[in-house]
Scaffold this motif. Sequence first.
Motif, PDB file in Angstrom:
ATOM      1  N   ILE A  62      -4.349  -6.479  -5.583  1.00 54.58           N
ATOM      2  CA  ILE A  62      -4.870  -6.609  -4.221  1.00 54.58           C
ATOM      3  C   ILE A  62      -3.978  -5.859  -3.240  1.00 54.58           C
ATOM      4  O   ILE A  62      -4.466  -5.125  -2.363  1.00 54.58           O
ATOM      5  CB  ILE A  62      -4.996  -8.094  -3.830  1.00 54.58           C
ATOM      6  N   ILE A  63      -2.679  -6.020  -3.366  1.00 56.03           N
ATOM      7  CA  ILE A  63      -1.750  -5.335  -2.454  1.00 56.03           C
ATOM      8  C   ILE A  63      -1.885  -3.823  -2.590  1.00 56.03           C
ATOM      9  O   ILE A  63      -1.920  -3.094  -1.579  1.00 56.03           O
ATOM     10  CB  ILE A  63      -0.311  -5.805  -2.723  1.00 56.03           C
ATOM     11  N   ASN A  64      -1.974  -3.318  -3.814  1.00 55.65           N
ATOM     12  CA  ASN A  64      -2.138  -1.875  -4.006  1.00 55.65           C
ATOM     13  C   ASN A  64      -3.424  -1.371  -3.354  1.00 55.65           C
ATOM     14  O   ASN A  64      -3.460  -0.284  -2.759  1.00 55.65           O
ATOM     15  CB  ASN A  64      -2.127  -1.539  -5.493  1.00 55.65           C
ATOM     16  N   HIS A  65      -4.478  -2.162  -3.469  1.00 56.50           N
ATOM     17  CA  HIS A  65      -5.744  -1.773  -2.842  1.00 56.50           C
ATOM     18  C   HIS A  65      -5.616  -1.741  -1.323  1.00 56.50           C
ATOM     19  O   HIS A  65      -6.103  -0.803  -0.667  1.00 56.50           O
ATOM     20  CB  HIS A  65      -6.850  -2.738  -3.249  1.00 56.50           C
ATOM     21  N   VAL A  67      -2.959  -1.230   0.457  1.00 57.47           N
ATOM     22  CA  VAL A  67      -2.145  -0.080   0.851  1.00 57.47           C
ATOM     23  C   VAL A  67      -2.971   1.207   0.778  1.00 57.47           C
ATOM     24  O   VAL A  67      -2.922   2.054   1.692  1.00 57.47           O
ATOM     25  CB  VAL A  67      -0.896   0.027  -0.039  1.00 57.47           C
ATOM     26  N   ALA A  68      -3.767   1.339  -0.275  1.00 61.95           N
ATOM     27  CA  ALA A  68      -4.541   2.571  -0.458  1.00 61.95           C
ATOM     28  C   ALA A  68      -5.683   2.686   0.545  1.00 61.95           C
ATOM     29  O   ALA A  68      -5.987   3.791   1.027  1.00 61.95           O
ATOM     30  CB  ALA A  68      -5.094   2.625  -1.881  1.00 61.95           C
ATOM     31  N   LYS A  69      -6.301   1.555   0.887  1.00 64.80           N
ATOM     32  CA  LYS A  69      -7.546   1.616   1.683  1.00 64.80           C
ATOM     33  C   LYS A  69      -7.334   1.300   3.164  1.00 64.80           C
ATOM     34  O   LYS A  69      -8.026   1.857   4.025  1.00 64.80           O
ATOM     35  CB  LYS A  69      -8.552   0.625   1.088  1.00 64.80           C
ATOM     36  N   TRP A  70      -6.402   0.417   3.492  1.00 62.86           N
ATOM     37  CA  TRP A  70      -6.376  -0.139   4.838  1.00 62.86           C
ATOM     38  C   TRP A  70      -5.106   0.165   5.630  1.00 62.86           C
ATOM     39  O   TRP A  70      -5.026  -0.165   6.816  1.00 62.86           O
ATOM     40  CB  TRP A  70      -6.573  -1.657   4.766  1.00 62.86           C
ATOM     41  N   VAL A  71      -4.114   0.791   5.021  1.00 57.85           N
ATOM     42  CA  VAL A  71      -2.833   0.982   5.711  1.00 57.85           C
ATOM     43  C   VAL A  71      -2.961   1.899   6.916  1.00 57.85           C
ATOM     44  O   VAL A  71      -2.199   1.771   7.896  1.00 57.85           O
ATOM     45  CB  VAL A  71      -1.762   1.502   4.726  1.00 57.85           C
ATOM     46  N   ASP A  72      -3.909   2.820   6.915  1.00 54.73           N
ATOM     47  CA  ASP A  72      -4.040   3.777   8.011  1.00 54.73           C
ATOM     48  C   ASP A  72      -5.052   3.342   9.068  1.00 54.73           C
ATOM     49  O   ASP A  72      -5.423   4.135   9.939  1.00 54.73           O
ATOM     50  CB  ASP A  72      -4.441   5.156   7.464  1.00 54.73           C
ATOM     51  N   THR A  73      -5.512   2.103   9.018  1.00 55.15           N
ATOM     52  CA  THR A  73      -6.426   1.605  10.040  1.00 55.15           C
ATOM     53  C   THR A  73      -5.633   0.952  11.161  1.00 55.15           C
ATOM     54  O   THR A  73      -4.408   0.805  11.082  1.00 55.15           O
ATOM     55  CB  THR A  73      -7.404   0.582   9.440  1.00 55.15           C
ATOM     56  N   ASP A  74      -6.337   0.507  12.212  1.00 56.03           N
ATOM     57  CA  ASP A  74      -5.649  -0.146  13.319  1.00 56.03           C
ATOM     58  C   ASP A  74      -5.548  -1.657  13.145  1.00 56.03           C
ATOM     59  O   ASP A  74      -5.176  -2.372  14.069  1.00 56.03           O
ATOM     60  CB  ASP A  74      -6.322   0.185  14.658  1.00 56.03           C
ATOM     61  N   LEU A  75      -5.879  -2.145  11.962  1.00 60.86           N
ATOM     62  CA  LEU A  75      -5.662  -3.553  11.655  1.00 60.86           C
ATOM     63  C   LEU A  75      -4.210  -3.771  11.231  1.00 60.86           C
ATOM     64  O   LEU A  75      -3.652  -2.983  10.465  1.00 60.86           O
ATOM     65  CB  LEU A  75      -6.573  -4.010  10.513  1.00 60.86           C
ATOM     66  N   GLU A  76      -3.621  -4.852  11.715  1.00 57.91           N
ATOM     67  CA  GLU A  76      -2.318  -5.288  11.209  1.00 57.91           C
ATOM     68  C   GLU A  76      -2.584  -6.255  10.059  1.00 57.91           C
ATOM     69  O   GLU A  76      -3.109  -7.351  10.260  1.00 57.91           O
ATOM     70  CB  GLU A  76      -1.528  -5.988  12.310  1.00 57.91           C
ATOM     71  N   ILE A  77      -2.229  -5.847   8.854  1.00 57.74           N
ATOM     72  CA  ILE A  77      -2.493  -6.663   7.668  1.00 57.74           C
ATOM     73  C   ILE A  77      -1.170  -7.018   7.001  1.00 57.74           C
ATOM     74  O   ILE A  77      -0.352  -6.144   6.714  1.00 57.74           O
ATOM     75  CB  ILE A  77      -3.400  -5.914   6.671  1.00 57.74           C
ATOM     76  N   VAL A  78      -0.980  -8.300   6.774  1.00 59.50           N
ATOM     77  CA  VAL A  78       0.155  -8.776   5.989  1.00 59.50           C
ATOM     78  C   VAL A  78      -0.408  -9.590   4.827  1.00 59.50           C
ATOM     79  O   VAL A  78      -1.378 -10.324   4.985  1.00 59.50           O
ATOM     80  CB  VAL A  78       1.146  -9.605   6.829  1.00 59.50           C
TER      81      VAL A  78
END
Length: 383
Positions: A62-65, A67-78
């Motif tokens: 899940i974490i790898n996904h 990072v690959a899909k959502w890290v460059d969006t404007d959502l802050e995800i932890v």
Amino acid sequence: MINTAVMLAGGKGTRLRPLTYTTPKPLLPVGNLPIMDHILSLLHLHGFKKIVIAVNYLAEKIINHLVAKWVDTDLEIVAPLIHPADTADAVRKLSNYIDEDFIVTMGDVITNINLRSFADHHEKNGTLASIALIEVPSLRDFGAVLVDQNGYIYHFLEKPDLQEMYVTSIAFAMLSTRRVNLFANLANSGFYAFKHEILDILEENPHLMDFGKHVFPWLLENGYRISGWYASDAYWVDVGRPATFLRANFDLLDGYAEPLKPYGKAVDGNFFGENVELRHGATIIPPVALGDNVEIDGGAVIGPYAVVGSDTFIGKQTKIRNSVIIGKTTILENVLVENSILAKNILVENDTVIKENSVIGDGVVIRRGSVLGPGATVYISQR
């Protein structure tokens, strides 16, 4: 305005085995997109800024996904790795990441609930807790609630049978000065909104482990009001069993969960990813969703209601209908797949039949001329 959402994505998905032996349920695809991506997209659409995701089972995937899909969006995800006993315990263990009022979402449900309207209702109503309620045909598999005429939840029943629901409803209606809704099958959707104060209550009461079984009944017993928000006309399905997994995929093809939709470009009732090759003589019967790099040989018939994941080859004269092929699979010639689910990295040899509620796990080889089904489950042992 509430900007924080907590997503619970740590369950093992045991009812979806063997699919979940190698893939966490939030990453199983519906319409060729992971379930959790649909929920994250919905949260983003409704203006939430910070998403705290509870991960546990197969957490690294899940974490790898993310990072690959959502890290460059404007959502802050932890996405902290935690080991909770149940849903409320997960939120308790995430309390250091939550600094305002928040909503809780499930990571294994397909829904188009208007989460901003739900959060706004909670803030306006002023209760400690709110629950998004859905109407279901039967309460057998759901936590049921009784709601008074003001929309406050009056009583909880955990997966009641018909007689228990009827007797309890009549008893509350006769003994109460408040009118109780006896006619709608209102169920707990698993989507909640809380004031930040709930975290103090969870910390002070470590025995409260599950929201439906423990927290909400405890709140009512201790004089707290819980608001019920009816998600009228919303689509909602718990993708917890093979049958509902198929249903969610087909409902997305039919557009029942808009604005959620399958991956790919919409073309004549179908959805096509990139680099799809339909060789001469291949037939597509809508609705169908094809992922990236799907190759379909001549004479094959795909659909209706077929979802084929990326990097899949389908050979001559093969028929795929009412089924989901998750991806990275080779299906050779003269094969029939109907009403079934195939996971990833599968080889299906010539002249094979897979039918009627069969589920094939990752990495399986189905030998030539095999007939599987109805209800076959085939997988490589995880021991």
